[in-house]
Design an enzyme around this catalytic site. Structure first.
Site, mmCIF file in Angstrom:
data_model
loop_
_atom_site.group_PDB
_atom_site.id
_atom_site.type_symbol
_atom_site.label_atom_id
_atom_site.label_comp_id
_atom_site.label_asym_id
_atom_site.label_seq_id
_atom_site.Cartn_x
_atom_site.Cartn_y
_atom_site.Cartn_z
ATOM 1 N N GLU A 3 -4.621 -5.811 -3.576
ATOM 2 C CA GLU A 3 -5.341 -5.354 -4.775
ATOM 3 C C GLU A 3 -6.682 -6.066 -4.940
ATOM 4 O O GLU A 3 -6.762 -7.149 -5.515
ATOM 5 C CB GLU A 3 -4.482 -5.590 -6.024
ATOM 6 C CG GLU A 3 -5.172 -5.141 -7.310
ATOM 7 C CD GLU A 3 -4.340 -5.347 -8.571
ATOM 8 O OE1 GLU A 3 -3.266 -5.969 -8.508
ATOM 9 O OE2 GLU A 3 -4.780 -4.882 -9.627
ATOM 10 N N LYS A 15 -4.354 -1.210 -3.449
ATOM 11 C CA LYS A 15 -4.436 -0.962 -4.899
ATOM 12 C C LYS A 15 -5.852 -1.262 -5.364
ATOM 13 O O LYS A 15 -6.170 -2.385 -5.767
ATOM 14 C CB LYS A 15 -3.409 -1.838 -5.632
ATOM 15 C CG LYS A 15 -3.474 -1.744 -7.144
ATOM 16 C CD LYS A 15 -2.230 -2.317 -7.790
ATOM 17 C CE LYS A 15 -2.381 -2.390 -9.292
ATOM 18 N NZ LYS A 15 -1.128 -2.654 -9.991
HETATM 19 P P1 13P Z 1 -3.955 -2.303 -15.150
HETATM 20 O O1 13P Z 1 -3.524 -0.927 -14.749
HETATM 21 O O2 13P Z 1 -3.667 -2.629 -16.583
HETATM 22 O O3 13P Z 1 -5.370 -2.612 -14.749
HETATM 23 O O4 13P Z 1 -3.038 -3.333 -14.375
HETATM 24 C C1 13P Z 1 -2.690 -3.106 -13.070
HETATM 25 C C2 13P Z 1 -2.396 -4.390 -12.428
HETATM 26 O O5 13P Z 1 -1.387 -4.547 -11.805
HETATM 27 C C3 13P Z 1 -3.389 -5.485 -12.537
HETATM 28 O O6 13P Z 1 -3.083 -6.477 -11.605
#
Ligand code: 13P
Length: 355
Positions: free
Chosen positions: A177, A219
């Site tokens: 991510e 992500k």
């Molecule tokens: P949000 O969808 O609230 O941005 O959170 C996703 C997430 O896992 C952040 O690390």
């Protein structure tokens, strides 16, 4: 676990019409959110909240996996069943956040690097033993006219790749991510430019560390104008820029891309996902969701920490997850939204996220 199993788990997480519920906020983050609603934050109230969110079978219709925090993965339902087991019984994969947060990057002002590599092998091994099948590590990139620095991008990409390699070694599918923040006044064009640099750097680092792309998920944030930019891009512009950027920088071997919501309103996050999935042209990966706030906020507000609101909270989450499940196959419509939800959520809901 063989690489074949990792591929199977990665594919299951992006099964047709399904996505991931990110419910892995740290204790301080969830406490801040509870505070705004006057809900006391105790181990018990956080446990009850998570039980409300994901310990009910209907949610498995559109949720393939749930990302938990260390506290949650060790907790049990009120009936005494460990959360990973409850999820497995519902056909949902258990995930775990394994980074220890974004810390100031030495030598840089306003930039951060995510930490948590020390002892990670042992923690991953323990999480696998207690039922986790996938993991998450979030890198945070601040964007301005001059940021991010090359040092910030490469430090975060390298940590993401080292985490991903360790996760695969320990039999967990890594969710990688790299979040380019929506904070600021930047244009959508600047966001695309920076997202491209970040993705390029992340996949270079993943290659260097020997990560099997078939056994991971990406992500990313969407390509979107900064929150305080005077010109907010349309849904179609966001979809076009996001897909263009992903096509240029995400190898086709990656089975799935699951977006974070990043502070977008719940409905806009769904509309963007739907628009991306409706665009013509090649899309070699599944494109779905791994939303935190955009899935949880309506549920948390409906629940308010009260037992008598359990069903209202679950209904709110189920409706949001259903809309996103449809958006993940490009079959979400405004009519569906009007039918299942009230007016759009106010912006104050969206200002909670992990540091
Ligand atoms: P949000 O969808 O609230 O941005 O959170 C996703 C997430 O896992 C952040 O690390």
């Amino acid at each position: 676990m063989t690489s074949h199993d990792l591929v199977g788990v990665a594919l299951a997480l992006v099964a047709e019409g399904k996505g991931i519920l990110a419910a892995d906020e740290t204790v301080p983050t969830l406490t801040r959110r509870f505070d705004t609603l006057g809900i006391g934050s105790t181990e018990q109230s956080r446990r009850a909240y998570r039980e409300m969110l994901f310990a009910f079978p209907d949610i498995a219709e559109c949720v393939s996996g749930v990302i938990m925090h260390d506290e949650t993965i060790r907790q049990k339902t009120s009936g005494g069943v460990p959360f990973p087991e409850v999820l497995a019984n519902q056909g949902i994969l258990a995930g775990i956040k394994v980074d220890s947060g974004a810390k100031p990057l030495a030598g840089s002002v306003n930039e951060v690097v995510t930490e948590g590599l020390d002892g990670l092998r042992d923690r991953l091994s323990e999480y696998r033993a207690i039922g986790a099948r996938f993991a998450k590590w979030r890198a945070v990139i601040h964007l301005s006219d001059t940021l991010p620095s090359a040092a910030c991008v490469s430090a975060n990409a390298s940590a993401l790749a080292r985490y991903a390699a360790l996760a695969q070694e320990q039999g967990l599918v890594p969710i990688v991510e790299p979040e380019v923040l929506m904070d600021g006044a930047h244009t959508i064009e600047r966001c695309e430019e920076v997202t491209a640099v970040v993705l390029h750097s992340v996949f270079h680092a993943l290659f260097e560390q020997g990560v099997a792309l078939e056994g991971m998920l990406l992500k990313p944030s969407m390509v979107i104008a900064g929150k305080s930019c005077t010109r907010q891009a349309s849904v179609d512009e966001v979809a076009t820029a996001t897909l263009r950027c992903l096509r240029r920088h995400v190898p086709a071997a990656v089975p799935g891309i699951v977006f974070l919501s990043g502070g977008q309103s719940a409905r806009l996050a769904t509309a963007h996902l739907n628009a991306i999935n409706r665009l013509p042209g090649p899309r070699p990966w599944k494109v779905s969701f791994s939303y935190g706030r955009a899935l949880q906020d309506p549920a948390l507000e409906a629940w308010q920490g009260r037992d008598e609101n359990l069903h209202a909270g679950r209904r709110a989450l189920y409706r949001r997850a259903t809309c996103n499940g449809r958006a993940s196959v490009g079959r979400y419509t405004d009519e569906m939204e009007v039918a299942v939800l009230g007016p759009d959520d106010p912006p104050h809901r969206r200002d909670w996220r992990d540091d």
